[in-house]
Enzyme design. Structure first.
Site, mmCIF file in Angstrom:
data_model
loop_
_atom_site.group_PDB
_atom_site.id
_atom_site.type_symbol
_atom_site.label_atom_id
_atom_site.label_comp_id
_atom_site.label_asym_id
_atom_site.label_seq_id
_atom_site.Cartn_x
_atom_site.Cartn_y
_atom_site.Cartn_z
ATOM 1 N N GLU A 45 -8.908 9.855 8.028
ATOM 2 C CA GLU A 45 -9.892 10.662 8.628
ATOM 3 C C GLU A 45 -11.035 9.662 9.284
ATOM 4 O O GLU A 45 -11.907 10.110 10.072
ATOM 5 C CB GLU A 45 -10.193 11.592 7.666
ATOM 6 N N THR A 46 -11.224 8.291 9.066
ATOM 7 C CA THR A 46 -12.415 7.680 9.248
ATOM 8 C C THR A 46 -12.118 6.714 10.122
ATOM 9 O O THR A 46 -10.664 6.283 10.615
ATOM 10 C CB THR A 46 -12.952 7.100 7.980
ATOM 11 N N HIS B 89 -11.849 3.471 9.187
ATOM 12 C CA HIS B 89 -11.607 2.537 8.515
ATOM 13 C C HIS B 89 -10.343 1.975 9.048
ATOM 14 O O HIS B 89 -10.141 0.541 8.843
ATOM 15 C CB HIS B 89 -11.291 2.713 6.894
ATOM 16 N N TYR C 58 0.811 -1.138 0.229
ATOM 17 C CA TYR C 58 -0.030 -0.071 0.061
ATOM 18 C C TYR C 58 0.764 1.222 -0.069
ATOM 19 O O TYR C 58 0.474 2.216 -0.527
ATOM 20 C CB TYR C 58 -0.951 0.104 1.078
ATOM 21 N N CYS D 129 1.438 -1.937 6.056
ATOM 22 C CA CYS D 129 1.721 -0.745 6.835
ATOM 23 C C CYS D 129 -0.009 -0.221 6.692
ATOM 24 O O CYS D 129 -0.299 0.233 5.666
ATOM 25 C CB CYS D 129 2.666 0.269 6.370
ATOM 26 N N VAL D 130 -0.285 0.005 8.053
ATOM 27 C CA VAL D 130 -1.686 0.817 8.068
ATOM 28 C C VAL D 130 -1.612 2.062 8.814
ATOM 29 O O VAL D 130 -1.150 2.107 9.858
ATOM 30 C CB VAL D 130 -2.688 -0.149 8.901
HETATM 31 N N1 LIG Z 1 -5.525 2.280 4.409
HETATM 32 C C1 LIG Z 1 -4.787 1.122 4.091
HETATM 33 C C2 LIG Z 1 -5.237 0.247 3.654
HETATM 34 N N2 LIG Z 1 -6.727 0.057 2.845
HETATM 35 C C3 LIG Z 1 -6.810 -0.728 1.889
HETATM 36 C C4 LIG Z 1 -7.262 -2.173 2.672
HETATM 37 O O1 LIG Z 1 -6.502 -2.953 3.120
HETATM 38 C C5 LIG Z 1 -7.998 -2.987 1.345
HETATM 39 O O2 LIG Z 1 -7.049 -3.248 0.414
HETATM 40 C C6 LIG Z 1 -9.294 -2.253 0.877
HETATM 41 O O3 LIG Z 1 -10.051 -2.125 1.816
HETATM 42 C C7 LIG Z 1 -9.877 -3.330 -0.161
HETATM 43 O O4 LIG Z 1 -10.162 -4.426 0.447
HETATM 44 N N3 LIG Z 1 -4.456 -0.771 3.516
HETATM 45 C C8 LIG Z 1 -3.349 -0.673 3.824
HETATM 46 O O5 LIG Z 1 -2.328 -1.902 3.949
HETATM 47 N N4 LIG Z 1 -2.862 0.333 4.530
HETATM 48 C C9 LIG Z 1 -3.616 1.325 4.678
HETATM 49 O O6 LIG Z 1 -3.126 2.352 5.438
HETATM 50 C C1 LIG Z 2 -6.275 2.813 6.931
HETATM 51 C C2 LIG Z 2 -7.186 3.424 6.126
HETATM 52 O O1 LIG Z 2 -7.954 2.680 5.544
HETATM 53 C C3 LIG Z 2 -7.001 4.776 5.981
HETATM 54 O O2 LIG Z 2 -5.751 5.206 5.520
HETATM 55 C C4 LIG Z 2 -8.100 5.217 5.160
HETATM 56 O O3 LIG Z 2 -8.125 6.855 5.158
HETATM 57 P P1 LIG Z 2 -9.549 7.447 5.432
HETATM 58 O O4 LIG Z 2 -9.951 6.887 6.785
HETATM 59 O O5 LIG Z 2 -9.009 8.964 5.393
HETATM 60 O O6 LIG Z 2 -10.447 7.153 4.507
#
Ligand SMILES: Nc1c(NC[C@H](O)[C@H](O)[C@H](O)CO)[nH]c(=O)[nH]c1=O
Ligand SMILES: CC(=O)[C@@H](O)COP(=O)(O)O
Length: 169
Positions: free
Chosen positions: A95-96, A98, A30, A90-91
């Site tokens: 803003e949300t 998610h 990502y 890496c996550v």
């Molecule tokens: N925001 C991040 C994501 N988001 C994407 C999800 O992992 C996934 O690919 C999507 O929801 C489709 O199923 N992924 C990361 O690895 N790191 C992030 O910061």
């Molecule tokens: C970890 C995520 O999914 C995040 O980076 C997505 O960003 P947002 O919460 O602003 O949609």
């Protein structure tokens, strides 16, 4: 920053007995720069004990558990089972809410997979607030979390062997 105990990994002699084992690495690219560092650290740790890394890439951390389960089963069916697995990603919080889903669900699914399958697994998915935090943790020259995840997986292989759950090769 609090000092971390890196001595928790298995003694060097045990790690060196792991030559030839197969390690499944599933990485989420990502963030490309972060992924490069995590993978470099993991590869170095795996190759340092003479083990073989087989690397597969998915879009994001949420895809890692399913990909790992699919690839583990495929390896078994091919007669080339994996001895260990490493998840890299890496996550970064946005803003949300998610972030909580991606970080929490990927970790939960990996833990469930590891316990259910008695799979030596290292989780190198960073869950951080900022890119700066991610870079410090990913860089091989700094906290090398990718290498740490690989060493954790290798230590579990050693434990599994010591428990006689896995024939020594
Ligand atoms: N925001 C991040 C994501 N988001 C994407 C999800 O992992 C996934 O690919 C999507 O929801 C489709 O199923 N992924 C990361 O690895 N790191 C992030 O910061
Ligand atoms: C970890 C995520 O999914 C995040 O980076 C997505 O960003 P947002 O919460 O602003 O949609």
């Amino acid at each position: 920053m609090v000092a971390q105990n890196r001595d928790a990994a298995a003694p060097k002699a045990i790690l060196e007995s792991l030559a030839g084992i197969r390690v499944l690495v599933v990485e989420a690219r990502y963030y490309e720069d972060i992924a490069d560092e995590l993978l470099a650290g993991a590869r170095a740790a795996i190759e340092a004990v003479g083990a073989e890394a087989r690397v597969f890439t998915v879009p994001g951390a949420l895809e890692i558990p399913a990909a790992m389960a699919i690839l583990l089963k495929a390896g078994e069916r091919r007669g080339e089972p994996y001895d260990a697995a490493v998840a890299l990603g890496c996550v970064i919080r946005g803003e949300t809410g998610h972030y909580d889903i991606v970080a929490g669900e990927s970790a939960r699914a990996l833990m469930d997979l590891s316990v259910a399958e008695r799979l030596p697994l290292g989780n190198g998915i960073l869950t951080v607030e900022t890119m700066e935090q991610a870079l410090i943790r990913a860089r091989v020259s700094q906290m090398n979390k990718g290498g740490g995840a690989a060493e954790a997986a290798l230590s579990l292989v050693a434990i599994k062997r010591a428990a006689n759950l896995e024939p020594t090769r």
